[in-house]
Enzyme design. Structure first.
Site, PDB file in Angstrom:
ATOM      1  CG  ASP A 348      -1.828   1.157   1.330  1.00  0.00           C
ATOM      2  OD1 ASP A 348      -2.703   1.272   0.461  1.00  0.00           O
ATOM      3  OD2 ASP A 348      -1.671   1.970   2.260  1.00  0.00           O
ATOM      4  CD  GLU A 384      -2.217   2.319  -3.367  1.00  0.00           C
ATOM      5  OE1 GLU A 384      -3.366   2.694  -3.639  1.00  0.00           O
ATOM      6  OE2 GLU A 384      -1.791   2.231  -2.198  1.00  0.00           O
TER       7      GLU A 384
END
Length: 707
Positions: A348, A384
C-alpha cells in the site's frame, strides 16, 4: 499489579518478539532510548505481573521466562525520556503492544488513558494507566501440520489476481456455515474455493489482515475501519477474522486457509500497510511504536520533532531509513512467507517506502534490501506506485522485480468506454501491456497489474450506474472519496427501471470485463464485480462494515458470473492473450505478417493520421498466435489460434471491414458483448471471410478467431 523480583533469565537478543521453545518463552524488544523495559504478563482475569527485562544487547532488551507458553497475554512498559520537543515519547504508564507480536487478544477501548499526553496539553505526559483499555499481545505456538503444502508458483504471465476482503466476501454467503462467515475458516470452505477456481483465479489478494485498529472518530460515529488500512502489528493476523479464538487460534486458522487455497492451486497475496501505523500524528494514541522509540520508528519533522512527516494522509509515516525499522519490515515479510506460507505482497502507498529525504528513489534502502533477500526476492511483489506526498505518483518507476497496480490502465479504459475523445493511442498501449511504462529496464508485460476497479472507488456495477459519488453514509457530508471517477451512468443516476438503460449498463460491464481479461499483463478482478455487486454509489466504503460493502450472494447475477468464467477460460486457453514478452510489431519468420497489427474500420492498417483522429472510437486489433515465445506455452502447441478484436465505444453501430487474406481467409465469431442472451457465440455458427463487412453494435466488443 505485582512487581515480581528480577529473577528473569537473561535470554537472547534474537529473534525479536516472544519466542516459545517448548519449555519457556524468550522476550526481546528494540529500543534505543529505553532506560528500562518491563514485561507485563496478564492472566485471564486481567491481573498484571511485571518483570524487568534484565539484559540489553545492541539496544535490544531481552529476558527468558521458563514456564511461559502459548496463550500467554503480555505487553510492555518502557521507561525513558518524555521530551516531545526532541521527538521522545516514552511513558511507562502506557501498556504497549509488541511490534513483533504474532497474535493480539482484545480490542482497543478509546479512553483518555490510551493517549501518552494529557488531552489539551500535548507537552505533558499522561499519568493514567492505559492497560484496562488496551489489547494484549499473545505468545503463540510455532507448530502447525503443513503436510505436503506446496506453493503453486504460478508464473506471473499466467496469473489472475482476485482482490477480496476476508470478512465481506463470506459475511452473507448462504453456503458458508453461519459461525464461519466473515472469517479465515469461512474463506476456506468448499463453496468459496469452488467459486474462485471456476473464475480461473490463480491468486487472491487479501485486503489487510495484519492486526489493525478502528479509528476513534469512526467508533464515535458508530462506524468501523472495514478495509483495515490501519495496522498496529505486522506479524499478527487480525483477530476479528478468526472463528476459533484470539489466543493464537487466529494464527492456526490463517495457516489452514493458506493450506486449503494452495491445495486448490491458488496463491495467497497480502495487501500490506508498511507506510504508516494506527498511532496517528502527535495528537494520536500511544499503542506501541510511539512509546517504544518514537524517533526511530517514525519520520519526524526536522524543523520541529514534535510533529510527524505525513506522506500517507494518516498522520504519520514509518521511518524506513532506520535500520531497525527496515529489520521489522523484512522480518515481517519473511515471517509471512516462511511461517505462514503466503506467496507475495501488494504494498500500500509503496512510493512512501522509497522516499529518502523527500524525493522518491527507486534505489532506496528498502528496495535494495528486498532485491538481495533470498526469500522475499522470490515471491510476487506488487506496488501501489503512489502516495499522497509531492512527487508521489510513480507508475512505471519501480525496479524490475516489481509489478505495479497500473492506475493509467484503469483511467484510460474507463475513459475509452465512456466515449471520451482522443483515447485510441493510449488505449493501444494499455491493451498490449503498457510498454510505454514498463518496456525498459528489463521489465516484462506482467509488470502491469491491470484493473478497472479495486476496493478503493466504485464497484463495476456502480461505475456504469453513477456519475457522482454518494458517500452520505460515511458521515462526512459526502466530502470524502474521489470526485473524478471517470464513470458514466448510462443516462440515469442510480437505480432505474428503464430497460434500455439497464441493458446498456449490462453491456458496458461486459465491455470492461472483456477488455480486462483480453489485455496483456496481469488482470486483477475486484471481488463481487462478477456477480454485479453494488455499493449504492459509495466510492469510499472504507468505514462501511455492513451490507454496503459485503457481497450480496442472494442477488448474484449468475449470467454475469458465467460470462466472467468464460472470459477467464478464453484467456487461460490461449497464450496469445498472456504473452510473457512484448509484441515486436515486425513480420514473423515464415508468416509474412506481424505478431500484432491495428486496423481502422475500413480494413486497412492504421496510419499515423488514423491515430490522431480525435473523435475516433473504433479500432481493430490482430493478434497473431503463431510462433509464440516458448516460455508462454507450458506444453501447448507453438501455434496458438490467432484473434481479431474490434472495440467500438461509439454511440452508434459501425460497419467494420476485415483485413485481406494475408491475415486470414476465414474468421469465426467467439464473443460479441452486444448479444445480451448469448455473448459467447456457439462455435462456428457465425463465419466471415477475408475482407468481409460486418456491423459492430454501438458500445460493444467483438472477438473473432482464425484457427
Amino acid at each position: 499489579m505485582d512487581r515480581a523480583a528480577p529473577s528473569v533469565a537473561p535470554g537472547k537478543s534474537y529473534p525479536l518478539g516472544a519466542t516459545f521453545d517448548g519449555v519457556g518463552t524468550n522476550f526481546a524488544i528494540f529500543s534505543e532510548v529505553a532506560e528500562q523495559v518491563e514485561l507485563c504478563l496478564f492472566d485471564s482475569a486481567g491481573h498484571e505481573t511485571r518483570h524487568v527485562l534484565p539484559e540489553e544487547t545492541a539496544h535490544v532488551h531481552h529476558g527468558y521466562l521458563p514456564g511461559v507458553g502459548p496463550g500467554q497475554r503480555y505487553g510492555y512498559r518502557v521507561h525513558g525520556p518524555w521530551r516531545p520537543a526532541q521527538g521522545q515519547r516514552c511513558n511507562p504508564d502506557k501498556l504497549l503492544l509488541d511490534p513483533y507480536g504474532k497474535a493480539v487478544d482484545g480490542a482497543l477501548r478509546w479512553r483518555r488513558s490510551v493517549f501518552g499526553h494529557q488531552l489539551g496539553d500535548e507537552s505533558r505526559a499522561s499519568r493514567s494507566d492505559s492497560a484496562p483499555a488496551m489489547p494484549r499481545s499473545v505468545v503463540v505456538s510455532p507448530y502447525f501440520d503443513w503436510g505436503n503444502d506446496r506453493p503453486p508458483e504460478t508464473p506471473w504471465h499466467r496469473t489472475t489476481v482476485y482482490e477480496l476482503h476476508v470478512k465481506g466476501f463470506t459475511a452473507r454467503h448462504p453456503a458458508v456455515p453461519e459461525e464461519l462467515r466473515g472469517t479465515y475458516a469461512g474463506l476456506a470452505t468448499p463453496a468459496v474455493v469452488e467459486h474462485l477456481v471456476s473464475l480461473g483465479v490463480t491468486a487472491v489478494e487479501l485486503q489487510p489482515v495484519h492486526q489493525f485498529v478502528h479509528e476513534q472518530h469512526l467508533v464515535e460515529r458508530g462506524l468501523r475501519n472495514y478495509w483495515g488500512y490501519n495496522s498496529i502489528c505486522y506479524l499478527a493476523p487480525h483477530a476479528d477474522y478468526s472463528s476459533s479464538g484470539s489466543l493464537g487460534q487466529q494464527v492456526q486458522e490463517f495457516k489452514q486457509l493458506v493450506k486449503t487455497l494452495h491445495a486448490a492451486g491458488i496463491e495467497v497475496l497480502l495487501d500490506v500497510v508498511y507506510n504508516h501505523t494506527a498511532e496517528g500524528d502527535h495528537r494520536g494514541p500511544t499503542l506501541s511504536f510511539k512509546g517504544i522509540d518514537n524517533a526511530a520508528y517514525y519520520r519526524l519533522s526536522p524543523e520541529d520533532p514534535r510533529f510527524y512527516v505525513d506522506y500517507t494522509g494518516t498522520g504519520n509515516t514509518l521511518n524506513v531509513r532506520h535500520p531497525h525499522v527496515l529489520q521489522l519490515l523484512m522480518d515481517s515479510l519473511r515471517y509471512w512467507v516462511t511461517e505462514m506460507h503466503v506467496d507475495g505482497f501488494r504494498f500500500d502507498l509503496a512510493a512512501s517506502l522509497a522516499r529518502t529525504l523527500h524525493e522518491v528513489d527507486r534505489l532506496s534502502a528498502f528496495f535494495d534490501i528486498i532485491q538481495q533477500d533470498p526469500v522475499i526476492s522470490q515471491v510476487k511483489l506488487i506496488a501501489e506506485p503512489w502516495d499522497v506526498g509531492e512527487g508521489g505518483y510513480q507508475v512505471g518507476n519501480f525496479p524490475p522485480l516489481w509489478s505495479e497496480w497500473n492506475g493509467q490502465y484503469r483511467d484510460c479504459v474507463r475513459d475509452y468506454w465512456r466515449g471520451r475523445d482522443r483515447t485510441l493511442p493510449e488505449l493501444a498501449y494499455r491493451l498490449t501491456g503498457s510498454s510505454d511504462l514498463y518496456g525498459q529496464g528489463g521489465r516484462r508485460p506482467w509488470a502491469s497489474v491491470n484493473f478497472v476497479t479495486c476496493h478503493d472507488g466504485f464497484s463495476l456495477a456502480d461505475l456504469v450506474s453513477y456519475n457522482e459519488k454518494h458517500n452520505e453514509a460515511n458521515g462526512e457530508g459526502n466530502r470524502d472519496g474521489e470526485d473524478h471517477n471517470r464513470s458514466w451512468n448510462c443516462g440515469v443516476e442510480g437505480p432505474t427501471d428503464d430497460p434500455a438503460v439497464l441493458a446498456l449498463r449490462r453491456r458496458q460491464v461486459r465491455n470492461f470485463l472483456a477488455t480486462l481479461f483480453l489485455s496483456q499483463g496481469v488482470p486483477m478482478l475486484l471481488s463481487g464485480d462478477e456477480i454485479g455487486r453494488t455499493q449504492r454509489g459509495n466510492n469510499n466504503a472504507y468505514c462501511q462494515d455492513n451490507e454496503i460493502s459485503w457481497l450480496d450472494w442472494a442477488h448474484a447475477d449468475e449470467a454475469l458470473a458465467d460470462f466472467t468464467r468464460r472470459l477467464a477460460a478464453l484467456r487461460n486457453s490461449h497464450p496469445v492473450f498472456r504473452r510473457p514478452r512484448w509484441f515486436q510489431g515486425r513480420p514473423l519468420h515464415g508468416e509474412g505478417v506481424s505478431d500484432i497489427a491495428w486496423f481502422s474500420p475500413e480494413g486497412r492498417e492504421m496510419s499515423d493520421a488514423d491515430w490522431q483522429v480525435s473523435f475516433a472510437k473504433t479500432i481493430g486489433l490482430f493478434l497473431n498466435g503463431a510462433a509464440l515465445p516458448p516460455s508462454s506455452l507450458h506444453g501447448q502447441s507453438a501455434n496458438d489460434d490467432s484473434f481479431f478484436l474490434v472495440l467500438n465505444a461509439h454511440w452508434e453501430p459501425v460497419e467494420f471491414t476485415l483485413p485481406g487474406e494475408r491475415f486470414g481467409v476465414g474468421w469465426s465469431y467467439v464473443l460479441d458483448t452486444a448479444r445480451e442472451d448469448q455473448p459467447f457465440v456457439p462455435e462456428g455458427s457465425i463465419k466471415l471471410g477475408a475482407c468481409a463487412h460486418f456491423a459492430v453494435e454501438s458500445r460493444s466488443l467483438v472477438v473473432l478467431t482464425r484457427p
